[in-house]
Design a protein around this motif. Structure first.
Motif, PDB file in Angstrom:
ATOM      1  N   GLY A 344     -16.348  63.128  23.489  1.00 24.90           N
ATOM      2  CA  GLY A 344     -16.388  62.659  22.412  1.00 24.90           C
ATOM      3  C   GLY A 344     -16.202  63.151  21.077  1.00 24.90           C
ATOM      4  O   GLY A 344     -16.841  62.489  20.316  1.00 24.90           O
ATOM      5  N   ARG A 347     -19.947  63.099  19.387  1.00 28.30           N
ATOM      6  CA  ARG A 347     -20.090  61.632  18.616  1.00 28.30           C
ATOM      7  C   ARG A 347     -21.773  61.670  18.801  1.00 28.30           C
ATOM      8  O   ARG A 347     -21.935  61.109  17.749  1.00 28.30           O
ATOM      9  CB  ARG A 347     -19.683  60.985  19.414  1.00 28.30           C
ATOM     10  CG  ARG A 347     -20.097  60.298  20.775  1.00 28.30           C
ATOM     11  CD  ARG A 347     -19.747  59.163  21.145  1.00 28.30           C
ATOM     12  NE  ARG A 347     -19.487  59.097  22.859  1.00 28.30           N
ATOM     13  CZ  ARG A 347     -18.919  59.086  24.159  1.00 28.30           C
ATOM     14  NH1 ARG A 347     -17.850  59.777  23.310  1.00 28.30           N
ATOM     15  NH2 ARG A 347     -19.110  58.808  25.598  1.00 28.30           N
ATOM     16  N   ARG A 385     -15.321  70.995  15.381  1.00 30.28           N
ATOM     17  CA  ARG A 385     -14.884  69.730  14.483  1.00 30.28           C
ATOM     18  C   ARG A 385     -13.026  69.554  14.905  1.00 30.28           C
ATOM     19  O   ARG A 385     -12.201  68.855  14.727  1.00 30.28           O
ATOM     20  CB  ARG A 385     -15.055  68.423  14.313  1.00 30.28           C
ATOM     21  CG  ARG A 385     -16.518  67.531  15.538  1.00 30.28           C
ATOM     22  CD  ARG A 385     -16.862  67.028  13.988  1.00 30.28           C
ATOM     23  NE  ARG A 385     -18.334  65.563  14.893  1.00 30.28           N
ATOM     24  CZ  ARG A 385     -19.473  64.997  14.658  1.00 30.28           C
ATOM     25  NH1 ARG A 385     -19.425  65.620  13.413  1.00 30.28           N
ATOM     26  NH2 ARG A 385     -20.118  64.667  15.319  1.00 30.28           N
ATOM     27  N   LYS A 391     -11.722  70.601  21.482  1.00 30.74           N
ATOM     28  CA  LYS A 391     -11.123  68.730  21.851  1.00 30.74           C
ATOM     29  C   LYS A 391     -10.942  69.162  23.312  1.00 30.74           C
ATOM     30  O   LYS A 391     -10.796  69.364  24.138  1.00 30.74           O
ATOM     31  CB  LYS A 391      -9.957  67.884  21.692  1.00 30.74           C
ATOM     32  CG  LYS A 391      -9.720  68.181  19.509  1.00 30.74           C
ATOM     33  CD  LYS A 391      -8.896  67.103  19.020  1.00 30.74           C
ATOM     34  CE  LYS A 391      -9.087  66.576  17.787  1.00 30.74           C
ATOM     35  NZ  LYS A 391      -7.531  66.202  16.882  1.00 30.74           N
TER      36      LYS A 391
END
Length: 455
Positions: A344, A347, A385, A391
């Motif tokens: 994620g 996150r 990021r 990703k």
């Protein structure tokens, strides 16, 4: 081979996996596997060797490890993780191998083998629920009856082949292969000369045609099917500990879902099976009769017994055992590790927890390193990021490999060092156990030549 493993480690840190077992001549041996991150950023678990030990006490095992390390010029100070199967001589908090190594190296953190814990969860259910224990006893007895005679096994194989051929010809009319397989073996047992064995076979044949057998068979197929994915995943040598923790949580959630909403679906499957194979289906609204005390009123319905006392109780115990045995998921060390999880888009990233994680390893991060790490973490998270290549990463293992491939392990040296420490913590002892399995097979094949595999 051992030298090549040591060269790959390149004076870096590694995890230590140990298991002990006896060979066919009852000599005790200890297998050793190292877990480390190679130069390409990939997690590896490599077999180092088998050492003969006079006994399997923790002191004897520790002495054998010391000798092995001295032989190859290794140091216990480089160990960053210990993985054992949970036996008292291994994991003992005060006198086990775990504590003896930890006294010399406080950064050699211990993880109880996840796969072994899962096995204990399954065993606990089989032991504590009477009906489940009885079911497995009957299944075990059935398999023993079928497999006890070469003649019966040959006949069953022939019958099994006939059924497969029939199934190919008339797929829609095929009967249940497993049931017929057992039936044939038990029928052959009934043909034996021993009256007691014929009675045993008759009793087993009678049991596998009851509602109880069908119900518990499908209940355990459901539960064990859910746990099988976790079991197979835990045995993967490139599995990182945070991903394993996540899989444990997902398995618990699925078991809870079945506990809350799975009864109707299970009963539909059981009912369909009973109808297809001419097994009498119980009326759930009728009073339950306990086969152990058939004359005594239970004052409950079949529905209450099978749903509340069996279905709910089994799943509740399963969930309780998961929570009790997988206690590592709550330790501060692993909570801090979760902050570097790439899922994620990172996150769960938490700079303060990662700096705290570094302090768990004083031999790898001095005071100035911790200060530099805090600054480097901010640059690192912004960098990855905004990089499309980072990703959709699924685990720490993928992150490590990609950091080396993109050479970010050079730019973010301290972050990569922290990541490697995370990956050295072993998840399961499957690699060590496979070594013993392979050796046992070869030992059996060479036994007829009068020589032992182990030297």
């Amino acid at each position: 081979m051992v030298k090549s493993v040591i060269e790959e480690i390149d004076n870096g840190v590694f995890g230590l996996l140990v298991d002990e077992s006896a060979d066919v001549s009852d000599k005790e041996h200890m297998a050793v596997v190292f877990r480390f991150v190679d130069k390409k950023g990939a997690v590896k678990e490599m077999f180092v060797g088998v050492v003969h030990v006079k006994e399997t006490s923790s002191l004897s095992l520790k002495h054998a490890i010391d000798e092995l390390f001295a032989k190859y010029g290794l140091s216990l100070k480089k160990v960053r993780g210990q993985g054992y199967d949970g036996a008292s001589n291994m994991k003992g908090e005060f006198n086990g191998l775990r504590s003896l190594i930890f006294k010399e190296n406080s950064s050699a953190y211990y993880v109880h083998c996840f796969a072994h814990q899962l096995q204990l969860v399954v065993v606990a259910v089989a032991k504590k629920i009477f009906e489940i224990a009885d079911f497995f006893d009957m299944v075990s007895m059935s398999l023993n009856v079928v497999g006890a005679s070469c003649k019966r096994k040959d006949k069953v194989r022939e019958h099994y082949q006939e059924m497969l051929e029939l199934l190919v010809v008339t797929l829609t009319q095929g009967k249940d292969i497993i049931k017929k397989f057992l039936f044939k073996g038990l029928e052959l047992q009934e043909e034996g000369a021993d009256d007691s064995k014929r009675c045993q076979a008759y009793g087993l044949l009678k049991y596998i045609q009851t509602f109880d057998y069908v119900f518990y068979m499908h209940l355990m197929l459901l539960i064990l099917g859910i746990c099988e994915n976790l079991s197979m995943a835990l045995q993967s040598k490139n599995q990182d500990i945070l991903n394993a923790m996540s899989l444990v949580e997902s398995t618990k959630q699925e078991l809870q879902r079945i506990r809350d909403d799975g009864w109707d679906s299970l009963m539909l499957t059981v009912s369909s099976f009973c109808e297809k194979h001419d097994t009498q289906m119980l009326d759930m609204e009728e009073g339950f009769i306990d086969s152990r005390r058939p004359r005594k009123k239970t004052n409950i319905t079949n529905l209450h017994h099978y749903k509340v006392n069996c279905f709910n109780a089994t799943l509740d115990l399963k969930l309780q055992e998961f929570n009790d045995r997988f206690t590592e998921v709550n330790t501060e060390l692993l909570i801090c590790m979760a902050s570097l999880n790439p899922i994620g888009a990172f996150r769960g990233f938490d700079k303060s927890k990662l700096v705290k994680l570094a302090k768990f390893y004083p031999d790898d991060f001095c005071f100035m390193d911790c200060l530099s790490l805090e600054q480097q973490l901010g640059i690192f998270i912004d960098n990855v990021r905004h990089d499309q290549r980072f990703k959709n990463l699924k685990s720490h293992g993928y992150l490590s490999f990609l950091m080396v491939e993109t050479e970010k392990h050079i730019a973010h040296l301290l972050v990569y060092r922290l990541l490697k420490l995370d990956l050295t913590l072993p998840v399961a002892t499957a690699s060590v156990e496979r070594c013993f399995s392979a050796m046992t097979s070869e030992d059996s094949s060479t036994k007829s030549n009068g020589r032992s595999f182990f030297k």
